[in-house]
Write a protein that holds these residues in place. Structure first.
Motif, short mmCIF file in Angstrom:
data_model
loop_
_atom_site.label_atom_id
_atom_site.label_comp_id
_atom_site.label_asym_id
_atom_site.label_seq_id
_atom_site.Cartn_x
_atom_site.Cartn_y
_atom_site.Cartn_z
N PHE A 38 0.64 -0.79 0.35
CA PHE A 38 -0.35 -0.04 -0.13
C PHE A 38 0.58 1.27 0.23
CE2 PHE A 38 0.73 -0.64 4.37
CZ PHE A 38 1.32 0.10 4.72
N THR A 39 0.42 2.80 -0.47
CA THR A 39 0.93 3.65 -0.51
C THR A 39 -0.03 4.67 1.03
OG1 THR A 39 0.11 4.57 -2.09
CG2 THR A 39 2.34 3.49 -1.90
N VAL A 40 0.29 5.72 1.13
CA VAL A 40 -0.66 6.55 1.86
C VAL A 40 -0.10 7.65 1.41
CG1 VAL A 40 -1.25 7.43 3.78
CG2 VAL A 40 -0.88 5.12 3.75
N GLY A 41 -0.67 9.35 1.27
CA GLY A 41 -0.46 10.53 1.12
C GLY A 41 -1.66 11.30 1.61
N SER A 42 -1.36 12.30 1.70
CA SER A 42 -2.38 12.88 2.82
C SER A 42 -2.35 14.55 1.75
CB SER A 42 -1.77 13.80 4.19
OG SER A 42 -0.40 14.24 4.12
N GLN A 43 -3.07 15.32 1.43
CA GLN A 43 -3.51 16.46 1.37
C GLN A 43 -2.30 17.58 1.74
OE1 GLN A 43 -7.89 18.55 1.62
NE2 GLN A 43 -7.30 19.48 0.45
N ASN A 44 -1.98 18.03 2.92
CA ASN A 44 -1.62 18.76 3.42
C ASN A 44 0.18 18.78 3.23
OD1 ASN A 44 -0.74 16.61 5.89
ND2 ASN A 44 -2.07 18.70 6.81
N GLU A 45 0.55 17.12 2.81
CA GLU A 45 1.51 16.83 2.45
C GLU A 45 2.63 16.33 3.59
OE1 GLU A 45 3.99 19.55 -0.77
OE2 GLU A 45 2.29 18.52 -2.20
N LYS A 46 2.23 16.45 4.82
CA LYS A 46 2.39 16.54 6.48
C LYS A 46 2.57 14.48 6.17
CE LYS A 46 0.89 18.37 9.60
NZ LYS A 46 0.29 18.73 10.68
N TYR A 159 -11.53 -6.76 -4.07
CA TYR A 159 -9.75 -6.57 -3.28
C TYR A 159 -10.19 -5.04 -2.98
CZ TYR A 159 -7.69 -11.30 -2.99
OH TYR A 159 -7.65 -12.99 -3.08
N PRO A 160 -9.58 -4.50 -1.70
CA PRO A 160 -9.42 -2.36 -1.97
C PRO A 160 -8.43 -2.56 -3.01
CG PRO A 160 -7.59 -3.52 -0.36
CD PRO A 160 -8.75 -5.39 -0.77
N VAL A 161 -9.15 -1.34 -3.93
CA VAL A 161 -7.66 -0.60 -4.81
C VAL A 161 -7.32 0.70 -4.32
CG1 VAL A 161 -7.88 0.09 -7.06
CG2 VAL A 161 -9.34 -2.44 -7.29
N SER A 162 -8.04 1.31 -3.93
CA SER A 162 -8.23 2.50 -2.79
C SER A 162 -8.89 3.01 -2.11
CB SER A 162 -7.79 3.88 -4.20
OG SER A 162 -9.25 3.85 -4.92
N SER A 163 -8.54 4.29 -1.61
CA SER A 163 -9.64 4.93 -0.65
C SER A 163 -9.70 6.32 -1.01
CB SER A 163 -9.91 3.95 0.97
OG SER A 163 -8.39 4.14 1.55
N LEU A 164 -9.90 6.66 0.12
CA LEU A 164 -10.19 8.76 0.02
C LEU A 164 -10.97 9.21 1.36
CD1 LEU A 164 -8.40 10.89 -1.39
CD2 LEU A 164 -10.96 11.29 -2.78
N SER A 165 -11.04 9.44 1.98
CA SER A 165 -11.51 10.08 3.49
C SER A 165 -10.74 10.83 4.29
CB SER A 165 -11.09 9.15 4.15
OG SER A 165 -10.19 8.53 4.91
N GLN A 166 -11.54 11.99 4.63
CA GLN A 166 -11.42 13.16 5.39
C GLN A 166 -10.66 13.11 6.51
OE1 GLN A 166 -15.44 14.99 4.48
NE2 GLN A 166 -13.87 17.08 3.44
N THR A 167 -10.09 14.17 6.87
CA THR A 167 -9.24 14.10 8.08
C THR A 167 -8.90 14.82 9.03
OG1 THR A 167 -7.05 13.99 7.68
CG2 THR A 167 -8.71 11.79 7.90
N LYS A 168 -9.13 15.61 10.78
CA LYS A 168 -9.35 17.12 10.91
C LYS A 168 -7.59 17.38 10.50
CE LYS A 168 -12.84 16.29 13.88
NZ LYS A 168 -13.51 16.12 15.51
N GLU A 169 -6.38 16.08 10.97
CA GLU A 169 -5.41 16.33 10.91
C GLU A 169 -4.71 17.25 9.48
OE1 GLU A 169 -1.33 15.17 12.83
OE2 GLU A 169 -2.83 14.41 12.96
N PHE A 170 -5.04 15.88 8.20
CA PHE A 170 -4.43 16.03 6.96
C PHE A 170 -4.74 16.03 6.32
CE2 PHE A 170 -2.41 12.26 10.01
CZ PHE A 170 -1.23 13.06 10.00
N GLY A 171 -6.59 16.70 6.00
CA GLY A 171 -7.45 17.16 5.57
C GLY A 171 -7.81 15.85 4.23
N TRP A 172 -7.61 15.64 3.48
CA TRP A 172 -8.15 14.45 2.44
C TRP A 172 -6.84 13.55 2.58
CZ3 TRP A 172 -13.08 12.59 1.18
CH2 TRP A 172 -13.82 13.82 1.01
N MET A 173 -7.02 12.07 3.08
CA MET A 173 -5.95 10.83 2.90
C MET A 173 -6.18 9.73 1.63
SD MET A 173 -3.36 10.57 5.53
CE MET A 173 -3.37 9.35 6.27
N SER A 174 -5.10 10.01 1.11
CA SER A 174 -5.58 8.90 0.34
C SER A 174 -3.98 7.23 0.50
CB SER A 174 -5.11 8.81 -1.48
OG SER A 174 -4.64 8.15 -2.67
N VAL A 175 -5.31 6.02 0.21
CA VAL A 175 -4.74 5.01 0.65
C VAL A 175 -4.57 4.59 -1.00
CG1 VAL A 175 -4.26 2.98 1.63
CG2 VAL A 175 -4.68 5.31 2.39
#
Length: 216
Positions: A38-46, A159-175
């Motif tokens: 998997f790979t994970v990335g946040s909208q605010n690049e933190k 099988y899971p392919v991707s997910s996109l979710s809102q978070t308070k700390e990072f904004g949108w999180m992409s997996v």
């Protein structure tokens, strides 16, 4: 003759409508035992990471091994979640150390969340020829107090392919998930020998650790 014609048209319409209903994707659950990357990335690049995972829904166990950056600092993380025992292990293979923490979180199977709304069915890649694309289903939903999310699962196998979710700390999180393989070796879910004497401790802030804190 006209009556027969309109009866035929009516039957065709009912048949087409029935096929459309039958073909509408339904919420699904992933295989109970598989592994992947998997790979994970946040909208605010933190926050960003890449890693491997092993998933066992039969005995409610998850193993994550990842490396990434958090607030411009590099890190490596190797974590074993044993939900039935309500514990998690933070494992440092290089230093041969292990931290055992209480885990206060329910096991959530890898599946389309309850209440999610079907959005669309698309092909990743190409539908021009066999083996040139992957048929997937997109689902949208909302978690009260947290925000919106979108998840994508393969039509065949779920099988899971991707997910996109809102978070308070990072904004949108992409997996993104890839290289999924059915099955997982037992050793993925067994703490290494140097964890045998690890004592249960609380997290630094005094709160009981939950599963989602592993991604922070």
């Amino acid at each position: 003759m006209q009556a027969a014609f309109w009866l035929t048209v009516g039957l065709l319409c009912l048949t087409v409508e029935g096929l459309a209903i039958a073909r509408k994707p339904q919420p699904c659950r992933s295989p109970p035992l598989f592994r992947g990357t998997f790979t994970v990335g946040s909208q605010n690049e933190k926050f960003g990471a890449v890693g491997r995972f092993a998933y066992d829904a039969l005995q409610q166990r998850i193993h994550l091994g990842e490396m990434g950056t958090y607030n411009n600092k590099s890190y490596t993380y190797n974590t074993l979640f044993l939900f039935e025992e309500s514990v998690m292990y933070e494992i440092n293979d290089k230093e041969q150390t292990c931290v055992k923490k209480a885990l206060q979180s329910d096991f959530h199977p890898m599946a389309v969340p309850k209440g999610a709304t079907f959005v669309s069915q698309v092909v990743l890649g190409s539908s021009s020829g066999p083996g040139q694309g992957l048929l997937v289903n997109n689902w949208w939903g909302n978690v009260p107090g947290q925000g919106n999310y979108m998840v994508t699962f393969s039509e065949f196998g779920c099988y899971p392919v991707s997910s996109l979710s809102q978070t308070k700390e990072f904004g949108w999180m992409s997996v993104s998930y890839f290289d999924n393989v059915l099955g997982a070796e037992p050793h993925w879910f067994i703490p290494p020998p140097f964890c045998a004497d690890a004592e249960l401790v609380e997290s630094e802030d005094g709160k009981v650790t939950d599963f989602f804190s592993a991604f922070h």
